[in-house]
Design an enzyme around this catalytic site. Structure first.
Site, PDB file in Angstrom:
ATOM      1  N   TYR A   1       8.197   3.161  -3.875  1.00 32.11           N
ATOM      2  CA  TYR A   1       8.042   4.615  -3.833  1.00 32.11           C
ATOM      3  C   TYR A   1       9.092   5.333  -4.678  1.00 32.11           C
ATOM      4  CZ  TYR A   1       4.606   4.803  -0.030  1.00 32.11           C
ATOM      5  OH  TYR A   1       3.478   4.701   0.728  1.00 32.11           O
TER       6      TYR A   1
ATOM      7  N   LYS B   1       7.907 -10.501   1.814  1.00 36.75           N
ATOM      8  CA  LYS B   1       7.109 -11.392   0.962  1.00 36.75           C
ATOM      9  C   LYS B   1       8.109 -12.284   0.227  1.00 36.75           C
ATOM     10  CE  LYS B   1       3.173 -12.773  -0.792  1.00 36.75           C
ATOM     11  NZ  LYS B   1       2.124 -13.458  -0.004  1.00 36.75           N
TER      12      LYS B   1
ATOM     13  N   ASP C   1       1.262 -10.686   4.294  1.00 32.21           N
ATOM     14  CA  ASP C   1      -0.172 -11.021   4.327  1.00 32.21           C
ATOM     15  C   ASP C   1      -0.551 -11.643   5.674  1.00 32.21           C
ATOM     16  OD1 ASP C   1       1.389 -13.229   3.625  1.00 32.21           O
ATOM     17  OD2 ASP C   1      -0.059 -14.058   2.205  1.00 32.21           O
TER      18      ASP C   1
ATOM     19  N   ASP D   1       3.893   1.250   5.206  1.00 37.74           N
ATOM     20  CA  ASP D   1       2.830   2.236   5.032  1.00 37.74           C
ATOM     21  C   ASP D   1       1.485   1.585   5.370  1.00 37.74           C
ATOM     22  OD1 ASP D   1       1.566   4.641   4.155  1.00 37.74           O
ATOM     23  OD2 ASP D   1       1.052   3.624   2.282  1.00 37.74           O
TER      24      ASP D   1
ATOM     25  N   ASP E   1      -0.917   2.038   9.099  1.00 36.87           N
ATOM     26  CA  ASP E   1      -2.312   2.496   9.132  1.00 36.87           C
ATOM     27  C   ASP E   1      -3.185   1.454   9.834  1.00 36.87           C
ATOM     28  OD1 ASP E   1      -1.799   4.822   7.594  1.00 36.87           O
ATOM     29  OD2 ASP E   1      -3.751   4.635   6.616  1.00 36.87           O
TER      30      ASP E   1
HETATM   31  C1  IPM Z   1       2.348   8.169   5.098  1.00 35.76           C
HETATM   32  C2  IPM Z   1       1.529   8.660   3.930  1.00 35.76           C
HETATM   33  C3  IPM Z   1       2.458   8.956   2.756  1.00 35.76           C
HETATM   34  C4  IPM Z   1       3.155   7.669   2.371  1.00 35.76           C
HETATM   35  C5  IPM Z   1       1.760   9.595   1.534  1.00 35.76           C
HETATM   36  C6  IPM Z   1       0.996  10.850   1.903  1.00 35.76           C
HETATM   37  C7  IPM Z   1       2.737   9.879   0.420  1.00 35.76           C
HETATM   38  O1  IPM Z   1       0.543   7.746   3.596  1.00 35.76           O
HETATM   39  O2  IPM Z   1       3.224   8.909   5.565  1.00 35.76           O
HETATM   40  O3  IPM Z   1       2.113   7.056   5.576  1.00 35.76           O
HETATM   41  O4  IPM Z   1       2.597   6.858   1.622  1.00 35.76           O
HETATM   42  O5  IPM Z   1       4.287   7.468   2.819  1.00 35.76           O
HETATM   43 MN    MN Z   2       0.421   6.058   4.967  1.00 33.88          MN
END
Ligand code: IPM
Ligand code: MN
Length: 365
Positions: A141, A186, A218, A242, A246
């Site tokens: 990032y 990794k 993975d 990240d 999710d």
């Molecule tokens: C999160 C989001 C952000 C990230 C994006 C919107 C930049 O996906 O907070 O998980 O990748 O950190």
């Molecule tokens: Mn995210």
């Protein structure tokens, strides 16, 4: 206690969900005799439209002068063609970096009532309770150099880490939980992961009561779906965190349930994990629970109001127990459930937390 909170509601469903969460915070703080001083500023796509930049200077100044920042969501389809440094997301990354919080805490737990919403069988997810600790200011990032050389048809990003403080925070959080830490990397391919793993092993010596394991990212993506209950604190770098956080939305049944807190910097930053969901924005369909639970984290990690934070969390559980759902949580068989709009769900949590706190203050009196 007087809490000075900057709200940067942002784009899409950001304003509607933060609005509900702020109303819950106002209620809870007022009941406890605390004051909440609110300020609102722009960030993300809305700021690009009005100020020409995703993080206006006055937003950043207000953020640095507040006790905590509560961010809704950023992003919208109309900005999708822009390069990374001009997009709404650039505003989010810039505020994260300026506030300096490097430890992003993302709790993910399975609510019993929502087990039917998960494609995973309930015997797999029942009781799952994971705290992801995602490093937030390093890795791909922020690593330099980064560039897309259009003429050459070549682009690159840099994954760079120096020895990291986030590791110590993750171990001390594990000490307060079930004393297990899984570090995800990794290291079979990447030098940065080898440094990461070596540092984790070194720091682990200071926390002999915490049981440590390592997983490759993975394999971890699979273990999380097969046996989520085996994990307590999951520590990982920025991009892996990240992705895995999710994925953990599957355990909870909806990404709309998950809060986050970023600590370790000058000012803590709080944001639900879900995005701006432009497709459902402004329709009263958004689930405000992720934002409401993020409000609870503000009380816990910035205001030091643990009982109040726990009361908000219990209220959310109670509201679910009584069959109230937002649309995202009421897929499939909705028999016996009451589907609520964004504001109705906010009101239901408020009403419940008010009752809970009234009962507990009577017990104390
Ligand atoms: C999160 C989001 C952000 C990230 C994006 C919107 C930049 O996906 O907070 O998980 O990748 O950190
Ligand atoms: Mn995210």
């Amino acid at each position: 206690m007087n809490l000075k909170l900057l709200v940067t509601a942002g784009d899409g469903i950001g304003p509607e969900v933060t609005n509900e969460a702020v109303k819950v915070l106002e209620e809870v703080m007022a009941l406890g005799g605390h004051t909440l001083a609110l300020e609102h500023k722009r960030i993300g796509g809305i700021a690009i439209t009005t100020d020409g930049t995703p993080l206006p200077a006055d937003t950043l100044a207000a953020a640095l002068a507040s006790d905590a920042v509560f961010l809704g969501a950023v992003g919208g389809n109309e900005f999708n063609a822009l390069p990374p440094d001009k997009r709404p997301e650039a505003g989010l990354l810039a505020i994260r970096s300026a506030l300096g919080g490097f430890a992003n805490l993302r709790p993910a737990f399975a609510f019993k009532e929502l087990a039917v919403n998960s494609p995973l069988r309930s015997e797999i997810i029942d009781g799952a309770d994971i705290l992801f600790v995602r490093e937030l200011l390093g890795g791909l990032y922020f690593g330099q150099p980064r560039q897309w050389d259009k003429a050459k048809g070549e682009a690159w990003n840099t994954m760079r880490y120096t020895r990291d403080q986030v590791i110590r925070i993750a171990f001390s959080l594990a000490q307060k939980r079930r004393k297990k830490l899984c570090s995800v990397d990794k290291a079979n391919v990447l030098e940065v992961s080898q440094l990461w793993r070596a540092t984790v092993i070194e720091v682990a010596a200071e926390f002999p009561d915490v049981q440590l394991e390592h997983q490759y990212v993975d394999a971890m993506a699979m273990h999380l779906m097969n046996r989520p209950r085996d994990f307590d604190v999951v520590l990982t770098e920025n991009l892996f965190g990240d992705i895995l956080s999710d994925e953990s939305g599957v355990i909870t049944g909806s990404l709309g349930m998950l809060p986050s807190a970023t600590i370790g910097g000058k000012v803590n930053l709080y944001e639900p994990i879900h995005g701006s969901a432009p497709d459902i924005a402004g329709k009263g369909l958004a689930n405000p629970i992720g934002a409401i639970l993020t409000g609870a984290l503000i009380l816990r990690h910035t205001a030091g109001l643990e009982a109040e934070a726990a009361a908000i969390e219990s209220s959310v559980r109670k509201v679910l127990e009584r069959g109230f759902r937002t649309t995202d949580l009421a897929r499939g068989n909705t028999q016996g459930l009451t589907v609520l709009s964004t504001t109705e769900m906010g009101a239901k949590v408020r009403e419940t937390v008010k009752q809970l706190l009234a009962v507990s203050s009577q017990l104390l009196a």
